[in-house]
Each structure stands twice: as C-alpha cells, then as structure tokens.
Design a protein around this motif. Structure first.
Motif, PDB file in Angstrom:
ATOM      1  N   GLY A   1       0.931  -1.495   0.123  1.00 16.39           N
ATOM      2  CA  GLY A   1      -0.116   0.577   0.315  1.00 16.39           C
ATOM      3  C   GLY A   1       0.457   1.009  -0.115  1.00 16.39           C
ATOM      4  N   ASP A   2       1.909   1.161   0.725  1.00 15.27           N
ATOM      5  CA  ASP A   2       2.913   1.998   0.739  1.00 15.27           C
ATOM      6  C   ASP A   2       3.759   3.163  -0.515  1.00 15.27           C
ATOM      7  OD1 ASP A   2       2.489   2.129   3.727  1.00 15.27           O
ATOM      8  OD2 ASP A   2       3.938   1.350   4.238  1.00 15.27           O
ATOM      9  N   LEU A   3       4.148   1.989  -1.447  1.00 12.64           N
ATOM     10  CA  LEU A   3       5.009   2.203  -3.018  1.00 12.64           C
ATOM     11  C   LEU A   3       3.960   2.326  -3.612  1.00 12.64           C
ATOM     12  CD1 LEU A   3       7.677  -0.648  -2.413  1.00 12.64           C
ATOM     13  CD2 LEU A   3       7.565   2.000  -1.877  1.00 12.64           C
ATOM     14  N   MET A   4       5.142   2.968  -4.610  1.00 12.82           N
ATOM     15  CA  MET A   4       3.980   3.714  -5.736  1.00 12.82           C
ATOM     16  C   MET A   4       4.962   4.473  -6.967  1.00 12.82           C
ATOM     17  SD  MET A   4       2.431   7.499  -4.612  1.00 12.82           S
ATOM     18  CE  MET A   4       2.065   6.770  -3.140  1.00 12.82           C
ATOM     19  N   PHE A   5       4.248   3.913  -8.209  1.00 15.92           N
ATOM     20  CA  PHE A   5       5.232   4.523  -9.435  1.00 15.92           C
ATOM     21  C   PHE A   5       5.559   6.162  -8.885  1.00 15.92           C
ATOM     22  CE2 PHE A   5       3.662  -0.065 -10.622  1.00 15.92           C
ATOM     23  CZ  PHE A   5       5.160  -0.291 -10.729  1.00 15.92           C
ATOM     24  N   ALA A   6       6.352   6.415  -9.917  1.00 11.98           N
ATOM     25  CA  ALA A   6       6.832   7.684  -9.904  1.00 11.98           C
ATOM     26  C   ALA A   6       7.297   8.452 -11.299  1.00 11.98           C
ATOM     27  CB  ALA A   6       7.109   8.073  -8.237  1.00 11.98           C
ATOM     28  N   GLY A   7       7.293   9.773 -11.587  1.00 12.85           N
ATOM     29  CA  GLY A   7       8.550   9.750 -12.759  1.00 12.85           C
ATOM     30  C   GLY A   7       8.071   9.223 -13.618  1.00 12.85           C
ATOM     31  N   GLU A   8       9.047   9.415 -14.618  1.00 14.88           N
ATOM     32  CA  GLU A   8       8.259   8.330 -16.282  1.00 14.88           C
ATOM     33  C   GLU A   8       9.356   7.336 -15.795  1.00 14.88           C
ATOM     34  OE1 GLU A   8       8.469  11.113 -19.317  1.00 14.88           O
ATOM     35  OE2 GLU A   8       7.088  12.080 -18.450  1.00 14.88           O
ATOM     36  N   ASP A   9       9.055   6.434 -16.660  1.00 14.84           N
ATOM     37  CA  ASP A   9       9.766   5.054 -17.072  1.00 14.84           C
ATOM     38  C   ASP A   9      10.588   5.554 -18.053  1.00 14.84           C
ATOM     39  OD1 ASP A   9       8.146   4.419 -15.462  1.00 14.84           O
ATOM     40  OD2 ASP A   9       6.834   2.995 -17.439  1.00 14.84           O
ATOM     41  N   VAL A  10      12.128   4.418 -18.429  1.00 16.47           N
ATOM     42  CA  VAL A  10      12.913   4.918 -19.050  1.00 16.47           C
ATOM     43  C   VAL A  10      13.059   3.386 -19.315  1.00 16.47           C
ATOM     44  CG1 VAL A  10      14.861   6.700 -18.112  1.00 16.47           C
ATOM     45  CG2 VAL A  10      14.380   4.282 -17.067  1.00 16.47           C
ATOM     46  N   VAL A  11      13.428   3.580 -21.093  1.00 11.90           N
ATOM     47  CA  VAL A  11      13.815   1.975 -21.573  1.00 11.90           C
ATOM     48  C   VAL A  11      15.414   2.286 -21.629  1.00 11.90           C
ATOM     49  CG1 VAL A  11      13.562   0.143 -23.853  1.00 11.90           C
ATOM     50  CG2 VAL A  11      11.752   2.225 -22.883  1.00 11.90           C
ATOM     51  N   LEU A  12      15.964   1.110 -20.531  1.00 11.13           N
ATOM     52  CA  LEU A  12      17.096   0.480 -20.850  1.00 11.13           C
ATOM     53  C   LEU A  12      17.076  -0.719 -21.481  1.00 11.13           C
ATOM     54  CD1 LEU A  12      17.941   1.999 -17.367  1.00 11.13           C
ATOM     55  CD2 LEU A  12      18.351   2.732 -19.144  1.00 11.13           C
ATOM     56  N   GLY A  13      18.999  -0.804 -21.974  1.00 12.87           N
ATOM     57  CA  GLY A  13      19.081  -1.839 -22.583  1.00 12.87           C
ATOM     58  C   GLY A  13      18.495  -2.593 -24.198  1.00 12.87           C
ATOM     59  N   ASP A  14      18.983  -3.243 -24.247  1.00  9.66           N
ATOM     60  CA  ASP A  14      18.464  -4.142 -25.408  1.00  9.66           C
ATOM     61  C   ASP A  14      17.499  -5.061 -25.677  1.00  9.66           C
ATOM     62  OD1 ASP A  14      19.168  -1.763 -27.311  1.00  9.66           O
ATOM     63  OD2 ASP A  14      21.276  -3.253 -27.033  1.00  9.66           O
ATOM     64  N   GLY A  15      16.955  -5.703 -24.014  1.00  9.07           N
ATOM     65  CA  GLY A  15      16.097  -7.061 -23.771  1.00  9.07           C
ATOM     66  C   GLY A  15      17.360  -8.201 -22.880  1.00  9.07           C
ATOM     67  N   ILE A  16      16.793  -9.228 -22.622  1.00  8.59           N
ATOM     68  CA  ILE A  16      16.687  -9.489 -22.000  1.00  8.59           C
ATOM     69  C   ILE A  16      17.985 -10.987 -22.666  1.00  8.59           C
ATOM     70  CG2 ILE A  16      16.918 -11.089 -19.936  1.00  8.59           C
ATOM     71  CD1 ILE A  16      15.134  -9.117 -18.569  1.00  8.59           C
ATOM     72  N   GLY A  17      18.573 -11.443 -22.539  1.00  7.00           N
ATOM     73  CA  GLY A  17      18.993 -12.427 -23.498  1.00  7.00           C
ATOM     74  C   GLY A  17      19.905 -13.599 -22.205  1.00  7.00           C
ATOM     75  N   ILE A  18      19.983 -15.219 -22.393  1.00  8.59           N
ATOM     76  CA  ILE A  18      21.375 -15.679 -22.097  1.00  8.59           C
ATOM     77  C   ILE A  18      22.564 -15.817 -22.424  1.00  8.59           C
ATOM     78  CG2 ILE A  18      21.511 -18.125 -21.328  1.00  8.59           C
ATOM     79  CD1 ILE A  18      19.109 -18.863 -23.006  1.00  8.59           C
ATOM     80  N   GLY A  19      23.338 -14.704 -21.048  1.00  5.57           N
ATOM     81  CA  GLY A  19      24.683 -15.147 -21.286  1.00  5.57           C
ATOM     82  C   GLY A  19      25.454 -16.068 -21.208  1.00  5.57           C
ATOM     83  N   VAL A  20      26.554 -16.651 -21.646  1.00  5.08           N
ATOM     84  CA  VAL A  20      27.210 -17.555 -22.375  1.00  5.08           C
ATOM     85  C   VAL A  20      28.385 -17.286 -22.808  1.00  5.08           C
ATOM     86  CG1 VAL A  20      25.319 -19.467 -23.584  1.00  5.08           C
ATOM     87  CG2 VAL A  20      26.899 -17.921 -24.678  1.00  5.08           C
ATOM     88  N   ARG A  21      29.515 -17.750 -22.233  1.00  2.00           N
ATOM     89  CA  ARG A  21      30.910 -17.520 -22.767  1.00  2.00           C
ATOM     90  C   ARG A  21      31.550 -16.862 -24.077  1.00  2.00           C
ATOM     91  NH1 ARG A  21      31.633 -21.147 -18.510  1.00  2.00           N
ATOM     92  NH2 ARG A  21      31.025 -22.715 -19.966  1.00  2.00           N
ATOM     93  N   GLU A  22      32.117 -15.878 -25.012  1.00  2.00           N
ATOM     94  CA  GLU A  22      32.845 -16.086 -25.813  1.00  2.00           C
ATOM     95  C   GLU A  22      33.281 -17.234 -26.957  1.00  2.00           C
ATOM     96  OE1 GLU A  22      34.864 -12.070 -25.757  1.00  2.00           O
ATOM     97  OE2 GLU A  22      32.686 -11.129 -25.967  1.00  2.00           O
TER      98      GLU A  22
END
Lengths: 243, 294
Positions: free
Chosen positions: A185-206
């Motif tokens: 009940g106490d928390l709320m979204f505030a301000g503007e959203d920002v889009v960061l990164g290029d999506g979520i992928g699986i990390g593997v060794r090079e």
C-alpha cells in the motif's frame, strides 16, 4: 596434517574422475534466485519463476540436460567466464559493456521499461535513488542530473531502503516492481519510465559458440510455437506476449 | 511437513507458524547451521596445522624454509580477506583444472585462455559439469576449508611463532645441558610449553573465524547469513504461499543468539583448556595454581 589436505584434494579429484564415464551434455544454468518474477527461490528452496520455466523449455527443445545453480549477482559474470556454470539466465539485459566480456543469445524478453517506485508521488527524478549494484539501472542513475545513487547487493534490499527512508526512490525493471507495488500500500510508481538495454538474453562464454547456437535455435523455435509468449503471460500479469 | 499445511492461506497463528517454519526453504536454513559448524570443526585444526608448519618454517635455520614461512605469514596477513577470498577461490579452482587439463587432454590445441574465458576440456572440469549438484557443493566446501585454512593459518603461524619465542630460554638450555638434540628439545620441551603462550592469541583467531563464516557465500556455499537474508526478505503473495513483510530483523536476531551461544560455549571450553595448559608451567598462572594446590 598436510597429508590430510592432500587427501582431501585427492578425494575431490577422484570424485570428479569417477563421474567422467557418462558423457551426456549437461549445461549448468546460473541464476541469481532473488528477482521475482524472473527468478526466485520458491518455498521449497528451488529455483522458480519465468526463467526457470523458460530455461527448462529451452533445454528440452535443444536436448540438453540442465542443472540450476544460484550465484550472487556481484560475481555472476566472473564465475561464468571461469567455467563454474555455462549460462547466465538471470534477467540480465543485453548491453554493450557486458557484450565485451560475454556473449548473449537473442533476447527472450523484450527491452522492459525500468520504473521508479517511491513512497510518495512528489518524487521528481532527483534525490537519493536506490539500485542494485552492477545493473543497467545503477549506471543510469549514476548518469542522471541531481540524483545520488545508493547501491545494494540484492534487489530486495533496494526496496527495503525506500521503505525505511534511506532512499527516495528505487529504479528497477518495471516487471519486478509491478507485483511489489500492487501488493504494498505504501509504494507507488513515480516519475517517468525509462527504457534501458536491448532486451534480456542468456549470457554465455564468448568461446562457447556451439552452445550459443543451440540456445539461439531453441529460443527461435519456442518463439515461433508461442511458448515464450505463453510463459510471459503466465508470469507477468497484464503483459501480452510480444513475439 | 504436516497435513494441514496443504493450504497455508486458510490457517493462522501457531498452525501457520509451524507450517512456515518447516517448509523446504527453512529446512535448508537449518541445514546451513550444520554446514557452518562443520566448517568450523574442520577448518580450525587444518588452519592450526598450517600455522604450525608456517611457524616452524619461519624459525628454521635453513634459509629457504625460513623465507617461505615468513613470506607466507606476511603476504597473507597483508592482503584483505575479501580480496583474498574472491581471487583465491577462482585462482585455486583454475590451477586444479589447468593441472588436470594438462594430464588428461595432452592433444588439445586451443588455448586455455581465450580472451576473458578460461576453457579446459570437458573431462578436466572440476567437478565435471555433469556431476550431481552435491559433488559441486562438496567441492565448494573443500575449497572454502582450504581458503580459510590458508588465511587463518597465516595468523596462527604468527601467534605460534611468538609463542615459541616466549618459552623461557632456561628451559631450553636445561634440555641442552641434559644432552637433548635440537629436534628433541623442540618436540619435548618447546612445543608442549608454547601452547600456554599461544592460547590467548589463538582464541582470538577462533572467535574471528566463527564470525567470518558469512564469507562462505563468496565461495558458493550457502551459509546461515545468506539464508537469513533470503528468508527474511519481503515475500510477495504471488510468489510464495507464506507472504510476509520485511522480517530480516527477526532472522538476524536469531543469528545473534546463535553467535552469542557459540561465543559462550567457546569461552567455557577455552577457559578449561587454559587452566589445563597452565598446570606446572613457569608462568604467573602456573605459580598461582601451584600455590592453590599446596
């Protein structure tokens, strides 16, 4: 006593050798286990969440045996490159900095907007802002004018910092904050959203191109047959599958 | 655990608590207490052995030995613990894998270091990636014991080195006068008498070791502090059958009690050990004991 140590070391070595017989391709999946709904530990202490379901589906499609391992977020990349596990599937956004150290498969989750959550709606993007160490949100806050970054090792602590007044707001993936804001009940979204990164992928060794190709192929197949969409809709309330 | 736990939302009070405290996650939490105690029980003697070897080497008359002993204590004591733990565990693991790789895959052509990656052939992995999780855990635990032993061994070496030099010179001279060889003097006169001087320093180290166990998580072993943080964190009703707020205070409170208990037990044991070691010694404590008996 030195003998004792040698024996322990020898034991560890032989224990490894005894297992060398079976050659099934086992992939160790590294995750954090503290970032619901992406990944978390359920009441039985097992890894659960969107990435658990998706990871199991990927392994089944690619014909791999998967073993889940949890690791601290801080050392999740060093432990991958030194070979303690083979993938990182932990809500990790694909960014250029990370791509220099490890490789990513194609995204299995679109670039998710990051949101600020605060105790009051008077938050205006300045003040003390909490974020998890080593995340894209932390680097974003560091580059914001008038904002002071406080970093925490786990996502849970960033929320606690806002609730006890240590920080004015927290910046995190919206999908992570959404269930928390909805139930609290106490928390709320505030301000503007920002889009960061290029999506979520699986990390593997090079150097692990073979594994990367297998995973990519499986993700493509699962995107095509709708499994990825289905799982996104199952775990992220109010989100429609983007693929 | 109990039958009525099937639907936790419908129960309350004591019943809820009994289900909550016996769910799978809590059982893992209780197990981790055992892991920590086991670690202490194994590490303490191993570290003491490292310390003993280090101290004996440091006071050796043979130069390479004494350089080795002194180098070991001063380097390890100088490096911050956390840096040591982060670096060492990855380095040690890679050394083992490198050796196994050389032995098992002699015709491997690719480089082992490829950019950031450390790549050895599959059968040289330690543990093998297809071995069950418990093997990985035992291996992690072994690495943890070894790392703790090296770090605390260096401090113990310094304490023992000081203790060896505190044994009154006349005691050693008397031994020599009776014709003891230097080896006999060391084992029969010096070593039995040095413990009383070493114990205060060693007991400090023991207490620090008890409190250092949260470093275990850096080594991939899930210890009591990790579980307390995980269990105490806010649980959302969407992802847990037992939702609750931020309960970390209660969990850390329980840890506080646990650590205080360990401290108390250690104090009692160390006090007894001290009076046992003081018996018949040429120290103020030994003299007091003699007078009390007489």
């Amino acid at each position: 006593m030195k003998k004792l140590i040698l024996t322990t070391a020898a034991l560890a070595l032989t224990a490894g050798m005894a297992m060398a017989e079976s050659h099934a391709m086992t992939v160790r999946m590294g995750t954090e286990g503290a970032y619901p709904p992406y990944n978390f530990l359920n009441d039985n202490g097992e890894v659960d969440g969107f990435e658990r379901d998706l990871g199991d589906a990927i392994c089944e499609t690619a014909g791999l045996t998967c073993e889940w391992v949890t690791n601290d977020w801080d050392s999740i990349i060093p432990n991958l490159v030194s070979g303690n596990y083979d993938t990182i599937i932990a809500g990790m956004s694909i960014t250029e900095e990370r791509d220099e150290v490890i490789d990513f498969t194609q995204a299995y989750f679109p670039a998710d907007p990051s949101a600020f959550a605060a105790m009051s709606d008077s938050f205006d993007g300045t003040g003390v802002i909490a974020a998890q160490t080593g995340t894209i949100q932390a680097s974003h806050v560091a580059s914001m004018d008038g904002a002071e970054l406080v970093e925490f090792a786990t996502p849970d602590e960033t929320i606690a910092a806002v609730k006890n007044g240590e920080a004015d707001a927290v910046l995190a993936d919206k999908a992570f904050l959404e269930p928390i804001v909805a139930e609290d009940g106490d928390l709320m979204f505030a301000g503007e959203d920002v889009v960061l990164g290029d999506g979520i992928g699986i990390g593997v060794r090079e150097s692990d191109e073979e594994l990367k190709a297998k995973l990519d192929e499986a993700i493509t197949a699962l995107k095509e047959d709708g499994t990825v969409n289905e799982l996104i809709e199952k775990w992220f309330e109010g989100m429609t599958g983007p693929y | 655990m109990f039958e009525y736990c099937a639907d936790p939302q419908s129960i309350q009070g004591f019943q809820w608590l009994s289900c909550y405290l016996t769910n799978g996650k809590h059982l893992l939490f209780y197990q981790s207490f055992g892991v920590v105690l086991l670690l202490l029980a194994v590490t303490a003697p191993v570290a003491l052995a490292f310390g003993f070897v280090g101290a004996s080497a440091a006071r050796s008359r043979f130069l390479p030995f004494s350089l080795f002993g002194k180098g070991y204590t001063s380097i390890v004591r100088g490096v911050p613990d956390i840096a040591f733990f982060l670096f060492f565990v990855i380095a040690l693991d890679q050394v083992f894998e490198y050796l196994r790789h050389k032995a098992k895959c002699p015709d491997w052509e690719l480089p082992i270091r490829q950019g950031n990656d450390f790549v050895v052939c599959d059968i040289a992995k330690l543990p093998l990636s297809n071995s069950p999780q418990w093997v990985h855990e035992v291996y992690g635990f072994t690495l943890a014991v070894l790392t703790f032993a090296i770090v605390f061994g260096a401090f113990a070496a310094n304490v023992l080195y000081g203790a060896m030099r505190s044994v009154p010179r006349p005691q050693l001279e008397t031994a020599e006068a009776y014709g003891f060889s230097s080896r006999q003097t060391f084992w029969r006169i010096l070593v039995p008498q040095m413990w009383v001087y070493a114990l205060p320093g060693l007991s400090n180290l023991w207490m620090i070791l008890v409190k250092a166990t949260p470093l275990l998580f850096l080594l991939g072993v899930e210890d009591i502090v990790y579980w307390a943080r995980e269990l105490g964190g806010t649980k959302n009703p969407r992802f847990s059958d037992y939702p609750h707020g931020d309960w970390r205070m209660y969990y850390f409170g329980a840890l506080l009690v646990f650590y205080l208990l360990v401290t108390r037990v250690s104090e009692v044991v160390l006090d007894r050990l001290m009076s046992r070691l003081t018996l018949g010694q040429a120290t103020a404590g030994g003299e007091a004991q003699r007078k009390a008996l007489a």
